[in-house]
Design an enzyme around this catalytic site. Structure first.
Site, mmCIF file in Angstrom:
data_model
loop_
_atom_site.group_PDB
_atom_site.id
_atom_site.type_symbol
_atom_site.label_atom_id
_atom_site.label_comp_id
_atom_site.label_asym_id
_atom_site.label_seq_id
_atom_site.Cartn_x
_atom_site.Cartn_y
_atom_site.Cartn_z
ATOM 1 N N LYS A 1 0.818 -1.218 0.000
ATOM 2 C CA LYS A 1 0.000 0.000 0.000
ATOM 3 C C LYS A 1 0.854 1.272 0.000
ATOM 4 O O LYS A 1 2.058 1.225 0.304
ATOM 5 C CB LYS A 1 -0.946 -0.038 1.206
ATOM 6 C CG LYS A 1 -1.948 -1.200 1.147
ATOM 7 C CD LYS A 1 -2.974 -1.104 2.277
ATOM 8 C CE LYS A 1 -3.956 -2.268 2.208
ATOM 9 N NZ LYS A 1 -5.021 -2.148 3.241
ATOM 10 N N TYR B 1 -12.134 -1.867 -4.213
ATOM 11 C CA TYR B 1 -12.752 -2.031 -2.897
ATOM 12 C C TYR B 1 -14.277 -1.959 -2.952
ATOM 13 O O TYR B 1 -14.914 -1.705 -1.918
ATOM 14 C CB TYR B 1 -12.197 -0.982 -1.925
ATOM 15 C CG TYR B 1 -10.825 -1.318 -1.374
ATOM 16 C CD1 TYR B 1 -10.625 -2.451 -0.574
ATOM 17 C CD2 TYR B 1 -9.727 -0.491 -1.624
ATOM 18 C CE1 TYR B 1 -9.369 -2.751 -0.057
ATOM 19 C CE2 TYR B 1 -8.470 -0.791 -1.114
ATOM 20 C CZ TYR B 1 -8.297 -1.921 -0.313
ATOM 21 O OH TYR B 1 -7.063 -2.219 0.212
ATOM 22 N N ASN C 1 -2.167 0.074 6.847
ATOM 23 C CA ASN C 1 -1.650 -1.184 7.387
ATOM 24 C C ASN C 1 -0.708 -1.910 6.417
ATOM 25 O O ASN C 1 -0.577 -3.128 6.448
ATOM 26 C CB ASN C 1 -2.804 -2.080 7.857
ATOM 27 C CG ASN C 1 -3.788 -2.404 6.742
ATOM 28 O OD1 ASN C 1 -3.563 -2.010 5.603
ATOM 29 N ND2 ASN C 1 -4.838 -3.110 7.056
ATOM 30 N N HIS D 1 -2.128 -5.424 1.529
ATOM 31 C CA HIS D 1 -3.412 -6.087 1.319
ATOM 32 C C HIS D 1 -3.151 -7.564 1.067
ATOM 33 O O HIS D 1 -2.156 -7.922 0.437
ATOM 34 C CB HIS D 1 -4.122 -5.493 0.097
ATOM 35 C CG HIS D 1 -5.303 -6.323 -0.364
ATOM 36 N ND1 HIS D 1 -6.539 -6.233 0.218
ATOM 37 C CD2 HIS D 1 -5.399 -7.285 -1.325
ATOM 38 C CE1 HIS D 1 -7.355 -7.103 -0.374
ATOM 39 N NE2 HIS D 1 -6.695 -7.750 -1.314
ATOM 40 N N GLU E 1 -9.420 -10.418 -7.770
ATOM 41 C CA GLU E 1 -8.525 -9.288 -7.563
ATOM 42 C C GLU E 1 -7.328 -9.344 -8.519
ATOM 43 O O GLU E 1 -6.933 -8.328 -9.093
ATOM 44 C CB GLU E 1 -8.068 -9.253 -6.098
ATOM 45 C CG GLU E 1 -9.213 -8.928 -5.153
ATOM 46 C CD GLU E 1 -8.882 -9.107 -3.678
ATOM 47 O OE1 GLU E 1 -9.779 -8.896 -2.852
ATOM 48 O OE2 GLU E 1 -7.723 -9.467 -3.349
HETATM 49 N N1 UDP Z 1 -9.931 -0.354 6.829
HETATM 50 C C1 UDP Z 1 -10.066 0.904 7.378
HETATM 51 N N2 UDP Z 1 -10.835 1.038 8.527
HETATM 52 C C2 UDP Z 1 -11.467 -0.030 9.098
HETATM 53 C C3 UDP Z 1 -11.338 -1.301 8.514
HETATM 54 C C4 UDP Z 1 -10.555 -1.434 7.383
HETATM 55 O O1 UDP Z 1 -9.526 1.885 6.881
HETATM 56 O O2 UDP Z 1 -12.156 0.160 10.117
HETATM 57 C C5 UDP Z 1 -9.108 -0.511 5.612
HETATM 58 C C6 UDP Z 1 -7.788 -1.228 5.857
HETATM 59 O O3 UDP Z 1 -6.786 -0.628 5.034
HETATM 60 C C7 UDP Z 1 -8.105 -2.644 5.410
HETATM 61 C C8 UDP Z 1 -9.053 -2.383 4.245
HETATM 62 O O4 UDP Z 1 -9.835 -1.272 4.669
HETATM 63 O O5 UDP Z 1 -6.937 -3.354 5.026
HETATM 64 C C9 UDP Z 1 -9.986 -3.533 3.896
HETATM 65 O O6 UDP Z 1 -10.680 -3.915 5.062
HETATM 66 P P1 UDP Z 1 -10.866 -5.450 5.452
HETATM 67 O O7 UDP Z 1 -11.877 -5.510 6.545
HETATM 68 O O8 UDP Z 1 -11.126 -6.227 4.209
HETATM 69 O O9 UDP Z 1 -9.443 -5.845 6.097
HETATM 70 P P2 UDP Z 1 -8.273 -6.761 5.533
HETATM 71 O O10 UDP Z 1 -8.907 -7.900 4.763
HETATM 72 O O11 UDP Z 1 -7.406 -5.896 4.640
HETATM 73 O O12 UDP Z 1 -7.524 -7.229 6.744
HETATM 74 MG MG MG Z 2 -10.248 -7.798 3.170
#
Ligand code: UDP
Ligand code: MG
Length: 139
Positions: A11, A51, A114, A117, A128
């Site tokens: 990211k 997304y 974070n 991805h 994806e």
């Molecule tokens: N994210 C965010 N706030 C939240 C939850 C998720 O900004 O409260 C962002 C974060 O970058 C995350 C992405 O949205 O990686 C996709 O969310 P997901 O729940 O799919 O988490 P992941 O699968 O990436 O762990």
């Molecule tokens: Mg996810």
């Protein structure tokens, strides 16, 4: 493509700090092989498309804004049980709660920023990967 692929993004937060090569090294060290890789700078519309599944979530706007702020590295990775193995290598969504030694614990800073991805299912990995790469670009 088999079930043994996952899709990942380094990211903009990690990329802009110069951590992309270090993260790639961690991924290689864990035994993943690179099936496809490129650097791109997503438009807002491209990030929204990626997304789309999250479009009703409160964090969606901030997330697509962040993901289109700068270059990222998108990649397809190969490993037995790639999706699950990669999710354990990166750790949980919130870097503060991610297990020590995981990539998010080491390189992530906030729930949004974070560092990486990782797909959450074999079906989404395929979708994806296909969003960013054509079949002849995946080895
Ligand atoms: N994210 C965010 N706030 C939240 C939850 C998720 O900004 O409260 C962002 C974060 O970058 C995350 C992405 O949205 O990686 C996709 O969310 P997901 O729940 O799919 O988490 P992941 O699968 O990436 O762990
Ligand atoms: Mg996810």
């Amino acid at each position: 493509m088999s079930d043994d692929i996952t899709f990942s993004i380094i990211k903009p937060d990690a990329f802009s700090r110069g951590d992309a090569a270090r993260i790639l090294f961690r991924i290689a060290e864990a035994g993943f092989t690179i099936a496809a890789l490129k650097m791109i700078h997503m438009t807002r519309a491209q990030a929204e498309g990626f997304y789309a599944v999250h479009r009703e979530r409160p964090f969606f706007e901030g997330l697509v804004e962040f993901m289109s702020t700068g270059p990222v590295m998108v990649m397809v990775l190969r490993h037995p049980d790639a999706v699950e193995r990669f999710r354990s290598l990166i750790g949980t969504t919130d870097p503060a709660k991610a297990a020590p030694g995981t990539i998010r614990a080491e390189y992530g800073t906030t729930v949004q920023r974070n560092a990486v991805h990782g797909s959450d299912s074999a079906e989404n990995a395929f979708k994806e990967a296909s969003y960013f790469f054509s079949a002849i670009e995946i080895f």
